[in-house]
Design an enzyme around this catalytic site. Sequence first.
Site, PDB file in Angstrom:
ATOM      1  CB  CYS A  16      -0.895   0.055   1.242  1.00  0.00           C
ATOM      2  SG  CYS A  16      -1.920  -1.374   1.495  1.00  0.00           S
ATOM      3  N   GLY A  43       0.130   0.382  -5.030  1.00  0.00           N
ATOM      4  CA  GLY A  43      -1.060  -0.449  -4.938  1.00  0.00           C
ATOM      5  C   GLY A  43      -2.093  -0.036  -5.955  1.00  0.00           C
ATOM      6  CG  ASN A 117       2.914   0.383   3.319  1.00  0.00           C
ATOM      7  OD1 ASN A 117       2.788  -0.718   2.809  1.00  0.00           O
ATOM      8  ND2 ASN A 117       4.010   1.104   3.189  1.00  0.00           N
ATOM      9  N   GLY A 118       1.732  -2.289   5.322  1.00  0.00           N
ATOM     10  CA  GLY A 118       2.518  -3.249   6.064  1.00  0.00           C
ATOM     11  C   GLY A 118       1.731  -4.497   6.389  1.00  0.00           C
ATOM     12  CE1 TYR A 257       8.797  -3.505  -9.543  1.00  0.00           C
ATOM     13  CE2 TYR A 257       7.923  -4.498  -7.542  1.00  0.00           C
ATOM     14  CZ  TYR A 257       7.758  -4.102  -8.850  1.00  0.00           C
ATOM     15  OH  TYR A 257       6.568  -4.291  -9.471  1.00  0.00           O
ATOM     16  CB  SER A 298      11.594  -1.564 -11.486  1.00  0.00           C
ATOM     17  OG  SER A 298      11.524  -2.889 -11.976  1.00  0.00           O
ATOM     18  CG  ASP A 361      12.618  -5.789 -10.502  1.00  0.00           C
ATOM     19  OD1 ASP A 361      12.137  -6.792  -9.952  1.00  0.00           O
ATOM     20  OD2 ASP A 361      12.008  -5.126 -11.345  1.00  0.00           O
ATOM     21  CB  CYS A 397       8.099 -10.728   2.623  1.00  0.00           C
ATOM     22  SG  CYS A 397       7.952  -9.205   3.587  1.00  0.00           S
ATOM     23  CB  CYS A 448      14.133  -6.137   6.677  1.00  0.00           C
ATOM     24  SG  CYS A 448      13.413  -7.805   6.638  1.00  0.00           S
ATOM     25  CB  CYS A 451      13.257 -11.831   0.927  1.00  0.00           C
ATOM     26  SG  CYS A 451      14.067 -10.296   0.446  1.00  0.00           S
TER      27      CYS A 451
END
Length: 493
Positions: A16, A43, A117-118, A257, A298, A361, A397, A448, A451
């Site tokens: 988002c 989004g 967002n998250g 990205y 991207s 990407d 993720c 982070c 991934c």
Amino acid sequence: MEFCWALPVDRPQEKCGVLGIYSPTDEVARLAFYGIYALQHRGQESAGIATAHGKKLHIKSGMGLVAQVFAEEDLSYLPGRLAIGHTRYSTTGSSSIENAQPLYVEGPNGPLALAHNGNLVNAEVLRLSLEDLGNEFSGSTDTEVVARMLASAPGADWRERITNVMRLITGAYCLVGLTPDTVFAMRDPYGIRPLCLGGLDGGFIIASETCALDHLGAEFIREVQPGEAIILDKNGFTSFQAAEPRRNALCVFEYIYFSRPDSKLRGRLLYPTRMAMGRELAREHPVEAGLVIGVPDSAIAAAIGYSHESGIPQSEGLVKNRYVGRTFIQPDQRMRDMGVYLKFNPMREVIEGQRLIVVDDSIVRGTTTPKVVEMLRRAGASEIHLRICSPPIHNPCHFGIDMATQWELIANDKSVEEVRQHVGADSLGYLSIDGLMRAIGQEESEFCTACFTGNYPMPVQLQMDKLVFERPARVGAGPEPVGAAWSWERDHR
């Protein structure tokens, strides 16, 4: 039945974009519209704006792109000087109008709209606890969980309520909320998702990315810090540390990205950072070839960087149809099979006979990349050398990115050589983590990278926290205000 179709993609998808505004003028709805328009890339499933006017909140949301949801006359029905906005890509919760945001709830603390967002990793246990207390949910998002917590959270003011809620929620989140007289924002203690603050004509704007500030003519003030909360109202903005900050763990895919190349993160424009990724790729994975192309949009900057470092010419080789990504016309199976061909068109006159270096990407599932390689071969490419701006993705993720389950990730159980064979390229090279960090110019510990590495910044099991609500015994004969006497405890397992 309204149907929303997205073409298949072989890359992580962001959840988002969020926006919060206080403006001393009555043009806040228009500002919010252009703000979320600038965040459309984060989004495309739904969009919405909520404004506050007097004691009422006004909300307009719908499925589709920002320009599909809002018409000129809609803005006149969104009065006030406070607003929040949202563009959604679903991860927790299905893609449906019930989950379109901002979400509206009512509780002891009054009416509230919230956008997120998250992704919360303890949303399920929180939801169960709230349902045990009699809360009824209308949708399936973790956003509604937080909204209902805030609507009935203990505290004399929003500062106390926000602090109480942030003690309980765990995961990645940037939240913007709206009450009749306040806009507030909350960023998780790890800072996994981005959020920034800007000023405009006596007002203030909070947004997922600086590009939204630029489009509105706002002046960037600073990034919202991990664990920080900000309140906007007629008195300006106030900030406070609502949760103790943990280590910085900004999602590294914001650099690769997610964020627009004209946005800034930690004071650095992303476009030259992505060019630097291409230069690192050229150093780590050189190959003799005649032309470098990037998969739009991207990877274009990285392709330019690869070209500059290698001395191999760069050109557009794939043209992207930017209007085919989302439609409300249901495709038949033939159109589904042609998805990548509808999205990209190779220029045969540029590609034919060339030994190509193709920069992209990421590779997630390995479903789209083989079709791109096949498309380029059909256009006459003699060799295709694939270069990827991220390391191999081995782990899913849990923090708001739609990145598939672990068994779907092609690099989880295949070597680089096996992935190369699967996608049909003549060679394949991934950027190393060290190379990625050299390009970004920061330490791996500041991000982070779970991934790639599996080292999550926090535990990700869903049952990591238990929320216990206890009502004290009632004293006296008077009625007890619902939710007013909750005590909130955390039971660490």
